[in-house]
Write a protein that holds these residues in place. Sequence first.
Motif, PDB file in Angstrom:
ATOM      1  N   ILE A  50       5.622  40.488 -30.008  1.00 45.02           N
ATOM      2  CA  ILE A  50       6.010  40.558 -31.414  1.00 45.02           C
ATOM      3  C   ILE A  50       5.894  39.157 -31.990  1.00 45.02           C
ATOM      4  N   THR A  51       5.097  39.011 -33.016  1.00 42.94           N
ATOM      5  CA  THR A  51       4.915  37.715 -33.664  1.00 42.94           C
ATOM      6  C   THR A  51       5.443  37.789 -35.084  1.00 42.94           C
ATOM      7  N   ARG A  52       6.425  36.961 -35.385  1.00 42.92           N
ATOM      8  CA  ARG A  52       7.013  36.910 -36.719  1.00 42.92           C
ATOM      9  C   ARG A  52       7.103  35.455 -37.158  1.00 42.92           C
ATOM     10  N   LYS A  53       6.535  35.171 -38.334  1.00 46.27           N
ATOM     11  CA  LYS A  53       6.534  33.821 -38.897  1.00 46.27           C
ATOM     12  C   LYS A  53       5.977  32.794 -37.909  1.00 46.27           C
ATOM     13  N   GLY A  54       4.923  33.203 -37.193  1.00 46.44           N
ATOM     14  CA  GLY A  54       4.268  32.297 -36.244  1.00 46.44           C
ATOM     15  C   GLY A  54       5.020  32.116 -34.939  1.00 46.44           C
ATOM     16  N   ILE A  55       6.056  32.937 -34.701  1.00 45.49           N
ATOM     17  CA  ILE A  55       6.870  32.820 -33.480  1.00 45.49           C
ATOM     18  C   ILE A  55       6.536  33.994 -32.559  1.00 45.49           C
ATOM     19  N   ASN A  56       6.239  33.703 -31.316  1.00 46.58           N
ATOM     20  CA  ASN A  56       5.857  34.721 -30.344  1.00 46.58           C
ATOM     21  C   ASN A  56       7.058  35.147 -29.493  1.00 46.58           C
ATOM     22  N   PHE A  57       7.362  36.445 -29.510  1.00 47.05           N
ATOM     23  CA  PHE A  57       8.405  37.013 -28.658  1.00 47.05           C
ATOM     24  C   PHE A  57       7.748  37.957 -27.665  1.00 47.05           C
ATOM     25  N   LYS A  61       0.142  44.355 -17.930  1.00 47.70           N
ATOM     26  CA  LYS A  61       0.245  44.020 -19.357  1.00 47.70           C
ATOM     27  C   LYS A  61       0.768  42.601 -19.550  1.00 47.70           C
ATOM     28  N   LEU A  62       1.721  42.199 -18.722  1.00 48.29           N
ATOM     29  CA  LEU A  62       2.275  40.847 -18.829  1.00 48.29           C
ATOM     30  C   LEU A  62       1.232  39.795 -18.478  1.00 48.29           C
ATOM     31  N   VAL A  63       0.439  40.064 -17.446  1.00 46.91           N
ATOM     32  CA  VAL A  63      -0.610  39.112 -17.055  1.00 46.91           C
ATOM     33  C   VAL A  63      -1.652  38.967 -18.164  1.00 46.91           C
ATOM     34  N   ALA A  64      -2.053  40.101 -18.759  1.00 48.81           N
ATOM     35  CA  ALA A  64      -3.036  40.049 -19.848  1.00 48.81           C
ATOM     36  C   ALA A  64      -2.482  39.288 -21.048  1.00 48.81           C
ATOM     37  N   LEU A  65      -1.217  39.523 -21.366  1.00 48.71           N
ATOM     38  CA  LEU A  65      -0.593  38.828 -22.490  1.00 48.71           C
ATOM     39  C   LEU A  65      -0.444  37.340 -22.187  1.00 48.71           C
ATOM     40  N   SER A  66      -0.142  37.016 -20.944  1.00 50.20           N
ATOM     41  CA  SER A  66      -0.036  35.616 -20.540  1.00 50.20           C
ATOM     42  C   SER A  66      -1.362  34.890 -20.750  1.00 50.20           C
ATOM     43  N   HIS A  67      -2.442  35.545 -20.364  1.00 52.76           N
ATOM     44  CA  HIS A  67      -3.770  34.946 -20.551  1.00 52.76           C
ATOM     45  C   HIS A  67      -4.069  34.720 -22.028  1.00 52.76           C
ATOM     46  N   LEU A  75      -3.722  33.972 -30.803  1.00 52.95           N
ATOM     47  CA  LEU A  75      -2.382  34.170 -31.358  1.00 52.95           C
ATOM     48  C   LEU A  75      -1.864  32.841 -31.890  1.00 52.95           C
ATOM     49  N   PRO A  76      -0.772  32.839 -32.642  1.00 55.52           N
ATOM     50  CA  PRO A  76      -0.191  31.554 -33.055  1.00 55.52           C
ATOM     51  C   PRO A  76       0.095  30.671 -31.835  1.00 55.52           C
ATOM     52  N   ALA A  77      -0.241  29.410 -31.932  1.00 58.43           N
ATOM     53  CA  ALA A  77      -0.103  28.483 -30.804  1.00 58.43           C
ATOM     54  C   ALA A  77       1.344  28.034 -30.667  1.00 58.43           C
ATOM     55  N   SER A  78       2.210  28.984 -30.384  1.00 55.94           N
ATOM     56  CA  SER A  78       3.636  28.705 -30.249  1.00 55.94           C
ATOM     57  C   SER A  78       4.106  29.178 -28.882  1.00 55.94           C
ATOM     58  N   GLU A  79       4.830  28.325 -28.179  1.00 57.01           N
ATOM     59  CA  GLU A  79       5.358  28.722 -26.877  1.00 57.01           C
ATOM     60  C   GLU A  79       6.262  29.943 -27.054  1.00 57.01           C
ATOM     61  N   PRO A  80       6.113  30.943 -26.207  1.00 56.40           N
ATOM     62  CA  PRO A  80       6.834  32.210 -26.433  1.00 56.40           C
ATOM     63  C   PRO A  80       8.312  32.134 -26.062  1.00 56.40           C
ATOM     64  N   ILE A  81       9.044  33.114 -26.566  1.00 57.92           N
ATOM     65  CA  ILE A  81      10.443  33.343 -26.212  1.00 57.92           C
ATOM     66  C   ILE A  81      10.497  34.672 -25.466  1.00 57.92           C
TER      67      ILE A  81
END
Length: 398
Positions: A184-191, A213-219, A241-247
């Motif tokens: 989920i990406t909101r206001k450039g923030i990746n969750f 799915k987690l591995v693909a998303l990690s890549h 995706l936005p270049a923001s470290e995920p939460i």
Amino acid sequence: MLSFSSTNVKNLPLKKRLCFLLKLVCFVSSVLIFCEFLIYYVVIFQCRWPEVKGGAHTDKKQTSASVLKAIILADTHLLGEIQGHWLDKLRREWQMERSFQTALWLLKPDIVFILGDVFDEGKWSSPQAWADDVRRFQKMFRSPVSTELVVIVGNHDIGFHYEMTTYKVNRFEKVFNFTSGKLITRKGINFVLVNSVAMEGDGCAVCCTSEAKLVALSHQLNCSQQKPNDSNERCRDVEKLPASEPILLQHYPLYRKNDAECSGEDSAPPEEKNSPFKEKYDVLSQEASQKLIWWFHPRLILSGHTHSACEVLHVGKIPEISVPSFSWRNRNNPSFIMGSITPTDFSLQKCFLPYESRVFTTYCAAGALLVILVLARFQLLTPPFYFAQRLISKHKAV
């Protein structure tokens, strides 16, 4: 004395008796309104959104617009038909509904995350019981269009790993639009939403699908954080995706030995802090925890499950916040987290809900006062001076 008081009661004019009765009704109504409605506004009104530090030349309006206001809560445990008593259901669900609706009205968050164990008996509830639980949840945690509600799965929703089935997982995903490895990406923030129950690592069908799915998303996230001039063949066709470290948002905490280092009034009781946690039951296994850190390099991890607050650092720099339970059934002092989040920074603040013990004490004090007022009104209490006079006369007679 009692016969004399009864005579006095009968001799009271009807108008005075009705007036006294009206006063009692107003008193009782005021106590009920305060304890069941107003106390939530009084307590939550004191909570404030934390401020995120911005650059020295950042425009205040732009900074405010770029900040995502998020509420994070966990472990609501809506009682089911098997173990839930109707009175317990009524009391706990009313507390959570009033807390949630008051928080939405006063704080106006952009998004709300619930970190699993939404239901108490989702792991074994029948289709009819499940439908009833979902209906009650949707009533209690209804939200306006301006506030997004995101729900993560917990072990009580689909069962522990040995109880988890594809049917239970699909049933939860259908209602809450949840999939493990969902971004989920909101206001450039990746969750990143994680089904931590499926991080068993034993190759089960649900586990394999979830990890893939987690591995693909990690890549995808790692490729998105690379600089444009970096040449990497593996990232050439990846959607950025936005270049923001995920939460990371999940139910189980990452591995830790116990809660010995946790502090605060809503941390685990002292007698429980040194009890060792069981891997894959109380916390994720060490292997699964390392995988999530290696895959995502998160800047923040939010979890629930323990029902108590805790803050730990993983690999010396990644904070994990364990969010306490939102229900009086699990805690006398439930709370939720308020987060002001930007693509590069975040600030968290805890907001406590009314203490159940304080509400109970208020009712007891009001009840005792009510009894005294009634007895005093009908002269069923011996006046202190009359009691003292009797003692003195008896002493002189001796």
